[in-house]
Design a protein around this motif. Sequence first.
Motif, PDB file in Angstrom:
ATOM      1  N   GLN A 208     -39.664 -39.459  12.888  1.00  8.00           N
ATOM      2  CA  GLN A 208     -39.861 -39.685  14.337  1.00  8.00           C
ATOM      3  C   GLN A 208     -40.357 -41.112  14.561  1.00  8.00           C
ATOM      4  O   GLN A 208     -41.517 -41.342  14.912  1.00  8.00           O
TER       5      GLN A 208
ATOM      6  N   HIS B 134     -42.619 -27.766  20.688  1.00  9.41           N
ATOM      7  CA  HIS B 134     -41.263 -27.665  21.235  1.00  9.41           C
ATOM      8  C   HIS B 134     -40.885 -26.184  21.133  1.00  9.41           C
ATOM      9  O   HIS B 134     -40.085 -25.789  20.292  1.00  9.41           O
TER      10      HIS B 134
ATOM     11  N   ARG C  61     -35.824 -35.326  10.974  1.00 14.37           N
ATOM     12  CA  ARG C  61     -35.691 -36.773  11.127  1.00 14.37           C
ATOM     13  C   ARG C  61     -37.078 -37.424  11.115  1.00 14.37           C
ATOM     14  O   ARG C  61     -38.046 -36.815  11.584  1.00 14.37           O
TER      15      ARG C  61
ATOM     16  N   ARG D 111     -42.564 -32.239  16.025  1.00 15.50           N
ATOM     17  CA  ARG D 111     -43.118 -31.117  16.808  1.00 15.50           C
ATOM     18  C   ARG D 111     -42.355 -29.827  16.556  1.00 15.50           C
ATOM     19  O   ARG D 111     -42.906 -28.741  16.673  1.00 15.50           O
ATOM     20  N   THR D 112     -41.060 -29.949  16.180  1.00 13.14           N
ATOM     21  CA  THR D 112     -40.298 -28.720  15.948  1.00 13.14           C
ATOM     22  C   THR D 112     -40.853 -27.985  14.727  1.00 13.14           C
ATOM     23  O   THR D 112     -40.853 -26.764  14.684  1.00 13.14           O
TER      24      THR D 112
ATOM     25  N   LEU E  10     -31.900 -31.344  14.816  1.00 10.08           N
ATOM     26  CA  LEU E  10     -31.040 -32.392  15.373  1.00 10.08           C
ATOM     27  C   LEU E  10     -31.791 -33.153  16.473  1.00 10.08           C
ATOM     28  O   LEU E  10     -32.667 -32.586  17.095  1.00 10.08           O
ATOM     29  N   PRO E  11     -31.497 -34.401  16.741  1.00  8.47           N
ATOM     30  CA  PRO E  11     -30.403 -35.161  16.160  1.00  8.47           C
ATOM     31  C   PRO E  11     -30.679 -35.528  14.696  1.00  8.47           C
ATOM     32  O   PRO E  11     -31.821 -35.760  14.319  1.00  8.47           O
TER      33      PRO E  11
END
Length: 343
Positions: A242, A141, A240, A178-179, A279-280
């Motif tokens: 996933q 990302h 978060r 992925r971030t 985020l989210p």
Amino acid sequence: MTTDLPLFEQGRHLLSVSQFDRENLRTLFDLADAVDPIAKREAVCTVLDGAMLCSLFFEPSTRTRLSFESAFQRLGGEVTTTTGFTFSSMAKGESIADTSRVVSGYSDVLVVRHPDEGSVARFAAAAMVPVINAGDGAGEHPSQALLDVYTLGKELAARGKEVDGCRIAILGDLKYGRTVHSLMKLMSLHDDVTFTLFSPPGLRLPLEVEQYVTARRHTVQVMDTVVDAVRGADVIYATRVQRERMTDEMSQADARGDLLNWSMLAEADNLGAILMHPLPRDSRPDAYDLSGDVDDLPGLAIFHQTDNGVNVRMAIFLTALGVSLEAVRLTSKQRPWKATLRP
Ligand code: ASP
């Protein structure tokens, strides 16, 4: 991750953070700084008058899609968009290559999000215009990592520090996030970063990412508890779980309660750390994410990240389309109105 991609510049796709070195990263961030009045809607710009962005989002998105689209519109361009498979011809069995060729005939740049790793590169291979990766499955990302490092640099600078030499705790789903993969790789362009990692069992960082970072002489420490991971960190980056990328069985495993909350930060004696999250944030009970009870802490930077996303995405478009800052200045004017709320 694809490592043999060319540096990101005019006429290039943006598929991976590997397309950056310190120099083009600095150039992109300088552009992001320069367009700030337009991003903040204090000035109006028409430099992309007549240009068309097509955004294709085959996975849920709020921030990424809206901030890419806002960025393009603030530069004076038009946007056409399709979301989900159901309303695209992919539901009729159309291939990525055909869709990409068709849509790139209607637009000057494509922004694509797709659930399969490597799929955005397949869009790019068939496109006639630059393609920007807005997230390909558990792969990368890049625009998120760019806005994360842009924000991180500013938050650290406000504390008299730099990304070089910083200590960052990265928490949560390090396997599918992925971030995290893109962020760690992009931060590796800097010097002497210490990464302290904490994830639930089964959601550990892929070895490939760890090796990428350690090969560039950064330190990676895998911790047994969240408190150990955040102790002494300048920055904490929570993510978060996933769940959409897991089987039901895995999504239930070992991830309950809060990932990080005020008490854990207090226990680690680190209530002043910079707090980031792509985020989210999953705010449902027991979602195992960053608790809302940290929101009044002084280091909360999650909404600085989202605001900065518009600047960085404007800079991405200007770079891909080869628009100079001089052209931006010549086509900008102060806005004669201001949207405010009365107290
Ligand atoms: N918005 C980010 C992404 O698309 C993070 C997340 O969904 O958890 O990867």
